[in-house]
Design an enzyme around this catalytic site. Structure first.
Site, PDB file in Angstrom:
ATOM      1  N   THR A  55       0.844  -1.282   0.142  1.00 46.19           N
ATOM      2  CA  THR A  55       0.285   0.317   0.157  1.00 46.19           C
ATOM      3  C   THR A  55       0.753   1.306  -0.121  1.00 46.19           C
ATOM      4  OG1 THR A  55      -1.352  -1.148   1.333  1.00 46.19           O
ATOM      5  CG2 THR A  55      -1.693   1.473   1.500  1.00 46.19           C
ATOM      6  N   HIS A  56       0.330   2.372  -0.958  1.00 42.74           N
ATOM      7  CA  HIS A  56       1.211   3.620  -0.936  1.00 42.74           C
ATOM      8  C   HIS A  56       2.043   3.755  -1.401  1.00 42.74           C
ATOM      9  CE1 HIS A  56      -2.408   4.981   2.258  1.00 42.74           C
ATOM     10  NE2 HIS A  56      -1.736   4.254   3.109  1.00 42.74           N
ATOM     11  N   ARG A  57       2.348   2.507  -2.401  1.00 42.79           N
ATOM     12  CA  ARG A  57       4.113   2.071  -2.909  1.00 42.79           C
ATOM     13  C   ARG A  57       4.950   2.155  -1.533  1.00 42.79           C
ATOM     14  NH1 ARG A  57       2.737   4.659  -8.626  1.00 42.79           N
ATOM     15  NH2 ARG A  57       1.125   4.085  -8.868  1.00 42.79           N
ATOM     16  N   LEU A  58       4.633   1.584  -0.574  1.00 44.98           N
ATOM     17  CA  LEU A  58       6.114   1.759   0.760  1.00 44.98           C
ATOM     18  C   LEU A  58       6.236  -0.064   0.486  1.00 44.98           C
ATOM     19  CD1 LEU A  58       6.545   3.447   1.505  1.00 44.98           C
ATOM     20  CD2 LEU A  58       5.929   2.642   4.031  1.00 44.98           C
TER      21      LEU A  58
END
Ligand SMILES: Cc1cc2nc3c(=O)[nH]c(=O)nc-3n(C[C@H](O)[C@H](O)[C@H](O)COP(=O)(O)O)c2cc1C
Length: 203
Positions: free
Chosen positions: A180-183
């Protein structure tokens, strides 16, 4: 429902990256990825340019990642000049990527023969008929050669000298899990004197 935000932690990883790869690969097939064995293969041309194309993984084991192709193709010319390659797999349903880099060598002819024998007759004729990567004046030439070989070898042609396998022996393998969130999670194995070192990379 496939969990595309599953964390990837160091303690989840198999100490052996090939076992880890085959684990992910099996799961990709289980969840219905269309061609989980499709991989981008990057080489370096003799001019120093990058070159990339898709090929199919035949097998990944302790010796490396095996694929089959034409030994007179552009990729073969690249590998003759610089025997290094990189692979990338992408499995969108799992939101996962695997990247591999290493040295490349030809498989022995027995291995190519064994695989050749398993391929459908039409695929063998096509592989034998095609001067892969060469410029053709038109498609007709290819079809004429296909028809000629089909008449000559109704059971399929023998393995041509110009066709066979390559094995990429990995120096590093990165497992990338989308989050998620490109984390995202990125864990990279690098070959060390006493086995494999694992490091986390920033997404
Ligand atoms: C999904 C996919 C799988 C492919 N698998 C192979 C393969 O296993 N071997 C092969 O020689 N070409 C395969 N090709 C064709 C290559 O992408 C490429 O066109 C061909 O190998 C010539 O590349 P080169 O001119 O860089 O040598 C595949 C193409 C696609 C789209």
């Amino acid at each position: 429902m496939i969990d595309t935000d599953a964390p990837l932690d160091e303690e989840d990883l198999d100490p052996d990256p090939i076992a880890q790869f085959n684990d992910w690969f099996r799961l990709a097939a289980q969840v219905g990825e269309l061609q989980p064995n499709a991989m981008a293969l990057a080489t370096v041309t003799p001019e120093g340019d990058p070159a990339v194309r898709m090929v199919l993984l035949h097998r990944a084991d302790q010796q490396g990642f095996v694929f089959f192709t034409n030994y007179e193709s552009a990729k073969a010319r690249d590998l003759a000049a610089r025997a290094r390659g990189a692979l990338a797999f992408y499995w969108p349903r799992l939101h996962r990527q695997v990247r591999v880099v290493g040295s490349v060598e030809r498989t022995d002819r027995e291995e190519s023969l064994a695989y050749w024998a398993q391929r459908p007759c039409g695929n063998r004729i096509a592989a034998a008929a095609s001067p892969q990567s060469r410029v053709l004046p038109d498609r007709a030439l290819l079809e004429i050669e296909f028809a000629r070989l089909e008449r000559l070898y109704p059971e399929g042609p023998p393995l041509p000298d110009f066709w066979g396998g390559y094995r990429l022996r990995p120096d590093a393998i990165e497992f990338w899990q989308g989050r998620t969130h490109r984390l995202h999670d990125r864990l990279r194995y690098t070959r060390a004197a006493d086995g494999w070192r694992i490091e986390r990379l920033a997404p």
